[in-house]
Design a protein around this motif. Structure first.
Motif, PDB file in Angstrom:
ATOM      1  N   ARG A  67      16.066  17.102  19.355  1.00  0.00           N
ATOM      2  CA  ARG A  67      16.093  15.820  20.072  1.00  0.00           C
ATOM      3  C   ARG A  67      14.808  15.024  19.875  1.00  0.00           C
ATOM      4  O   ARG A  67      14.808  13.799  19.952  1.00  0.00           O
ATOM      5  CB  ARG A  67      16.313  16.047  21.563  1.00  0.00           C
ATOM      6  N   ARG A  68      13.722  15.715  19.624  1.00  0.00           N
ATOM      7  CA  ARG A  68      12.447  15.026  19.408  1.00  0.00           C
ATOM      8  C   ARG A  68      12.429  14.233  18.107  1.00  0.00           C
ATOM      9  O   ARG A  68      11.541  13.425  17.892  1.00  0.00           O
ATOM     10  CB  ARG A  68      11.291  16.022  19.431  1.00  0.00           C
ATOM     11  N   ASP A  69      13.416  14.454  17.269  1.00  0.00           N
ATOM     12  CA  ASP A  69      13.481  13.764  15.977  1.00  0.00           C
ATOM     13  C   ASP A  69      14.451  12.584  16.015  1.00  0.00           C
ATOM     14  O   ASP A  69      14.958  12.156  14.987  1.00  0.00           O
ATOM     15  CB  ASP A  69      13.896  14.753  14.885  1.00  0.00           C
ATOM     16  N   TRP A  70      14.692  12.017  17.195  1.00  0.00           N
ATOM     17  CA  TRP A  70      15.634  10.917  17.372  1.00  0.00           C
ATOM     18  C   TRP A  70      15.282   9.712  16.501  1.00  0.00           C
ATOM     19  O   TRP A  70      16.150   8.967  16.075  1.00  0.00           O
ATOM     20  CB  TRP A  70      15.678  10.491  18.842  1.00  0.00           C
ATOM     21  N   TYR A  71      14.021   9.532  16.225  1.00  0.00           N
ATOM     22  CA  TYR A  71      13.585   8.363  15.473  1.00  0.00           C
ATOM     23  C   TYR A  71      13.947   8.437  13.986  1.00  0.00           C
ATOM     24  O   TYR A  71      13.766   7.462  13.251  1.00  0.00           O
ATOM     25  CB  TYR A  71      12.084   8.112  15.656  1.00  0.00           C
ATOM     26  N   ALA A  72      14.494   9.562  13.552  1.00  0.00           N
ATOM     27  CA  ALA A  72      14.961   9.652  12.169  1.00  0.00           C
ATOM     28  C   ALA A  72      16.056   8.614  11.920  1.00  0.00           C
ATOM     29  O   ALA A  72      16.139   8.042  10.824  1.00  0.00           O
ATOM     30  CB  ALA A  72      15.492  11.054  11.883  1.00  0.00           C
TER      31      ALA A  72
END
Length: 131
Positions: free
Chosen positions: A86-91
């Motif tokens: 979830r911490r990689d949402w900005y992908a």
């Protein structure tokens, strides 16, 4: 309209096939090898997509580059490549862009490039088993 022939009737053709048990046995032995060949093709393609994505992703902190992952399903016959955390949402923002940030897709182009190669990878693996 087809005409019917009168007179003698033809007897049914009878045929015997020998070796069906041997053929069935050979096919049963071949099936697991073909599944393994398919897994190898899926794995090779997944690794290629992962590597191409890592090479093409916009690098700021390096997190997106380092967090590209492969998740296998159905016994290795299916794979998902991308970001799961979830911490990689900005992908998604990097991949598709916003009104202010231009898109710099990495995963999409890697998938499209590999789509054309996957069939060849699978053919090579299957031929290896059959030869």
């Amino acid at each position: 309209m087809a005409r019917r022939r009168r007179g003698r009737r033809r007897s049914p053709v009878q045929m015997q096939v020998h070796g069906l048990d041997s053929l069935r046995e050979s096919l049963n032995e071949l099936a697991p090898k073909l599944v393994q060949a398919s897994r190898a093709a899926v794995e090779a393609s997944s690794e290629a997509v992962k590597e191409q994505t890592r090479n093409g992703v916009r690098v700021d902190t390096g997190n997106l580059r380092d967090e590209v992952a492969i998740h296998y399903a159905r016994g290795g016959l299916s794979a998902k490549v991308g970001w799961k955390d979830r911490r990689d949402w900005y992908a998604t923002i990097h991949e598709f862009g916003t009104q202010r940030i231009p898109a710099q897709p990495a995963l999409g182009p890697a998938l499209e490039a590999e789509r054309a190669r996957f069939e060849d990878r699978l053919k090579i693996e299957v031929r290896r088993v059959l030869s």
